[in-house]
Design an enzyme around this catalytic site. Structure first.
Site, PDB file in Angstrom:
ATOM      1  N   ASP A  67      58.068  39.382   2.646  1.00  0.00           N
ATOM      2  CA  ASP A  67      57.640  38.017   2.342  1.00  0.00           C
ATOM      3  C   ASP A  67      57.952  37.051   3.480  1.00  0.00           C
ATOM      4  O   ASP A  67      58.657  37.400   4.433  1.00  0.00           O
ATOM      5  CB  ASP A  67      58.267  37.534   1.020  1.00  0.00           C
ATOM      6  N   ASP A 136      66.920  35.837 -10.712  1.00  0.00           N
ATOM      7  CA  ASP A 136      65.938  35.826 -11.808  1.00  0.00           C
ATOM      8  C   ASP A 136      65.222  37.175 -11.948  1.00  0.00           C
ATOM      9  O   ASP A 136      64.228  37.277 -12.658  1.00  0.00           O
ATOM     10  CB  ASP A 136      64.910  34.689 -11.605  1.00  0.00           C
ATOM     11  N   HIS A 138      63.654  38.853  -9.554  1.00  0.00           N
ATOM     12  CA  HIS A 138      62.463  39.062  -8.725  1.00  0.00           C
ATOM     13  C   HIS A 138      62.699  40.107  -7.629  1.00  0.00           C
ATOM     14  O   HIS A 138      63.822  40.318  -7.190  1.00  0.00           O
ATOM     15  CB  HIS A 138      61.947  37.743  -8.128  1.00  0.00           C
ATOM     16  N   GLU A 143      58.053  36.252  -8.774  1.00  0.00           N
ATOM     17  CA  GLU A 143      58.852  35.520  -9.750  1.00  0.00           C
ATOM     18  C   GLU A 143      58.502  35.967 -11.171  1.00  0.00           C
ATOM     19  O   GLU A 143      57.461  36.616 -11.380  1.00  0.00           O
ATOM     20  CB  GLU A 143      58.587  34.018  -9.589  1.00  0.00           C
TER      21      GLU A 143
HETATM   22  P1  PGA Z   1      69.784  37.493  -1.452  1.00  0.00           P
HETATM   23  O1  PGA Z   1      68.308  37.337  -2.002  1.00  0.00           O
HETATM   24  O2  PGA Z   1      69.873  38.846  -0.810  1.00  0.00           O
HETATM   25  O3  PGA Z   1      69.963  36.382  -0.451  1.00  0.00           O
HETATM   26  O4  PGA Z   1      70.701  37.379  -2.627  1.00  0.00           O
HETATM   27  C1  PGA Z   1      67.745  38.392  -2.716  1.00  0.00           C
HETATM   28  C2  PGA Z   1      66.381  37.998  -3.247  1.00  0.00           C
HETATM   29  O5  PGA Z   1      66.162  36.836  -3.603  1.00  0.00           O
HETATM   30  O6  PGA Z   1      65.522  38.887  -3.324  1.00  0.00           O
END
Ligand code: PGA
Length: 260
Positions: A67, A136, A138, A143
């Protein structure tokens, strides 16, 4: 899903890096799907260490990032492009022309996203996809509510994601609201998947993804339908798993298991 719980973040990162290195050693021109975020930093550091010590050659590897934020130029310190070069690509020997990161500044998002999915297919598909997980649930920026067969596309980030990401920006108003992300369907086509999570703040999302129902409300739960997914956790991220004893038992008994 195979769930592997290590005591610490460092041990989790090393175990996952061995998995990635095994794939590259078995197939030097492997195609990797890569993730940004705090979680995979230790994994990237370990891969860079292996490379520095002559244990890992990535000169034939191709990569696709999951992404990118919409609106940030590649030079922006919080762009995922910048993140990947600083934290991984500049420490290893993947040729620049083999690196793919979604563009956050294209003037035709639809065409770009279609091209990205097509390009993955053209190079033979992703051999190993690395994933983090959002609080959450994802994967990528898929999302809650994202179609479980979605393709690479533009997404509006959830408020909770914007808040989670605000720690990296000087002002909350600067946090991008939109992103391009590979879809859940795109991710599910990878031949192997490694998902990583550490820390207590991920424990609920991990329990829901691994042991809850398959639901678009927790897009990581789609991985229950994937035939070759390993989930690497530290103790804290594993804190709400009901089947923890079984996962540990499986790992303990692995050396004696018939070779498949
Ligand atoms: P993070 O993000 O590794 O910074 O916790 C993970 C994500 O949002 O997929």
């Amino acid at each position: 899903m195979e769930v592997i719980v290590e005591k610490t973040y460092v041990e989790m990162s090393r175990a996952a890096a061995r998995e990635v290195a095994d794939v590259i050693n078995a197939k030097p021109n492997a195609v990797l799907g890569l993730a940004t975020g705090s979680t995979p930093l230790g994994l990237y550091q370990e891969l860079a260490r292996m490379h520095k010590h002559g244990e890992l050659d990535l000169s034939h590897v191709t990569t696709f990032n999951l992404d990118e934020y919409v609106g940030l130029p590649i030079s922006h310190p919080q762009s995922y492009y910048h993140f990947m070069f600083e934290n991984f690509f500049k420490h290893v020997n993947i040729p620049e022309q083999n690196i793919h990161i979604p563009s956050g500044t294209t003037n035709n998002y639809r065409a770009f996203c279609d091209w990205y999915d097509r390009r993955i297919k053209e190079v033979g598909g992703i051999d190993l996809q690395i994933l983090g997980i959002g609080s959450d649930g994802h994967i990528g920026f898929n999302e809650p509510g994202s179609s479980l067969s979605s393709r690479t596309r533009l997404k509006t980030l959830a408020r909770s994601t914007v808040e989670d990401n605000a720690r990296f920006f000087e002002r909350k108003a600067d946090v991008p609201i939109y992103a391009i992300t590979m879809g859940v369907g795109t991710i599910m086509e990878a031949r192997q998947i490694v998902m990583l999570a550490d820390g207590a703040k991920k424990a609920a999302a991990i329990a829901a993804a691994v042991e809850g129902p398959v639901t678009a409300m927790i897009t990581a739960s789609a991985l229950q339908l994937h035939p070759r997914t390993k989930v690497y956790l530290d103790n804290e991220a594993a804190g709400q798993l009901k089947m923890r004893d079984y996962y540990d038992w499986v790992e303990l008994k692995k050396p004696g298991a018939p070779k498949v």
